[in-house]
Design an enzyme around this catalytic site. Structure first.
Site, mmCIF file in Angstrom:
data_model
loop_
_atom_site.group_PDB
_atom_site.id
_atom_site.type_symbol
_atom_site.label_atom_id
_atom_site.label_comp_id
_atom_site.label_asym_id
_atom_site.label_seq_id
_atom_site.Cartn_x
_atom_site.Cartn_y
_atom_site.Cartn_z
ATOM 1 C CG HIS A 77 -0.111 0.219 2.524
ATOM 2 N ND1 HIS A 77 0.594 -0.798 3.134
ATOM 3 C CD2 HIS A 77 0.119 1.323 3.271
ATOM 4 C CE1 HIS A 77 1.205 -0.331 4.199
ATOM 5 N NE2 HIS A 77 0.948 0.960 4.314
ATOM 6 C CG ASP A 94 1.577 5.187 4.620
ATOM 7 O OD1 ASP A 94 1.064 4.065 4.450
ATOM 8 O OD2 ASP A 94 2.585 5.372 5.330
ATOM 9 C CG HIS A 114 5.084 1.113 2.771
ATOM 10 N ND1 HIS A 114 4.624 2.252 2.130
ATOM 11 C CD2 HIS A 114 4.451 1.090 3.974
ATOM 12 C CE1 HIS A 114 3.768 2.883 2.921
ATOM 13 N NE2 HIS A 114 3.637 2.191 4.047
ATOM 14 N NE ARG A 149 8.313 -5.347 11.823
ATOM 15 C CZ ARG A 149 7.671 -4.317 11.274
ATOM 16 N NH1 ARG A 149 6.363 -4.363 11.115
ATOM 17 N NH2 ARG A 149 8.335 -3.250 10.887
HETATM 18 O O1 LIG Z 1 4.614 -1.995 10.408
HETATM 19 C C1 LIG Z 1 5.281 -1.405 9.574
HETATM 20 O O2 LIG Z 1 6.515 -1.505 9.524
HETATM 21 C C2 LIG Z 1 4.624 -0.556 8.523
HETATM 22 C C3 LIG Z 1 3.271 -0.031 8.918
HETATM 23 C C4 LIG Z 1 2.606 0.732 7.820
HETATM 24 O O3 LIG Z 1 3.057 0.788 6.700
HETATM 25 C C5 LIG Z 1 1.323 1.433 8.090
HETATM 26 O O4 LIG Z 1 0.777 1.309 9.212
HETATM 27 O O5 LIG Z 1 0.840 2.133 7.164
HETATM 28 FE FE LIG Z 2 2.105 2.327 5.502
#
Ligand SMILES: O=C(O)CCC(=O)C(=O)O
Ligand SMILES: [Fe+2]
Length: 280
Positions: A154, A156, A211, A221
């Site tokens: 996705h 952001d 990403h 995690r």
């Molecule tokens: O957890 C991560 O490393 C990325 C989180 C992420 O991309 C998001 O919450 O938009």
């Molecule tokens: Fe993200």
């Protein structure tokens, strides 16, 4: 920073001014919040705006559309005005410090792009219009062949994101020129990535890069993302000629993303807002 935002849409900052104590306290609070029973986590929805606690992908129709994660997605207005667990002082302190950092970074990137200082971000992005997202990725027993992601690829939908990722467990990957690059944990660093709004505002100079998070079969995690967003009525435009994107408000952008996710099961994103949009 500006060069990394143009080439990669991602960079890491050290000496960022968010102390290890603030980060530690926030993470401990986050771990505690996720340890609550499922019903209690669902109850958070009643205290906040609906949709605060999320798990998986509500719109998924098959396994490889399902995100192997749970999250608290918290509008910062709620943090400012509420007194429940998610607004414990640790989380509030983290949000306040990171808000300053986001404002500073956006200011630097704006100045680099425009060649002069700008008050755009001070005028339009207040701490109360931003969002905080606490993520937890449980160990995933699915075999790699199942191609299950912790978080689906996705971009952001904000100006920029400041991410405090797990200091041990990796999993975040960015996708550049069709290749995946792992973002290795660095306990000293915060990760910054450009969002869709900054790409539009800078007429495509800064890149909102796709990403995703891959799963881990053995360990859980955690990550915390701070989304630097404007108020709903803020108009996004590059004031550049020719402009790649038409002028749109943040409200319009959010509504379009929600509509696409509902109808198509995925976000179409900025390509909906090009001057000669191919989507109708
Ligand atoms: O957890 C991560 O490393 C990325 C989180 C992420 O991309 C998001 O919450 O938009
Ligand atoms: Fe993200």
């Amino acid at each position: 920073m500006a060069r990394a935002s143009e080439e990669w849409g991602f960079f890491q900052v050290v000496n960022h001014g968010v102390s290890p104590e603030i980060l530690d306290r926030m993470r401990r609070e986050q771990v505690k919040a996720f340890k609550q029973p499922f019903d209690r986590k669902k109850e958070e929805d009643d205290k906040f705006s609906a949709g605060t606690y999320r798990w998986g992908t509500p719109t998924a129709t098959c396994l490889n559309q399902l995100a192997w994660s749970e999250a608290f997605h918290i509008p910062m207005t709620d943090v400012v005005s509420s007194s429940s667990f998610s607004c414990s002082s640790a989380i509030e302190q983290f949000a306040t410090t990171v808000a300053d950092l986001a404002q500073k970074l956006a200011g630097i990137l704006a100045e680099k792009y425009l060649g002069r200082k700008s008050t755009f971000f001070q005028d339009n992005c207040a701490p109360s219009t931003c969002y905080l997202r606490m993520n937890r990725y449980p160990p995933c027993p699915m075999p790699p062949a199942a191609a299950v992601f912790g978080l689906m690829p996705h971009t952001d939908s904000d100006f920029l994101t400041i991410l405090y990722q797990d200091d041990q467990v990796g999993g975040l990957q960015l996708v550049k020129d069709g290749k995946c690059f792992a973002v290795k944990p660095n306990p000293q660093a915060l990760i910054v990535n450009i969002g869709d709004l900054f790409q539009a505002w800078s007429n495509g100079v800064y890149k909102s890069v796709e990403h995703r998070v891959v799963t881990n079969p053995h360990v859980e995690r955690f990550s915390t993302a701070y989304f630097f967003c404007p108020s709903y009525d803020t108009e996004i435009e590059s004031r550049c000629e020719p402009s790649i994107y038409r002028k749109f408000s943040f409200k319009e952008y959010r509504q379009q993303v929600q509509e696409d996710v509902g109808k198509l099961g995925r976000k179409v994103g900025l390509s909906r807002f090009t001057v000669n949009a191919i989507y109708s």
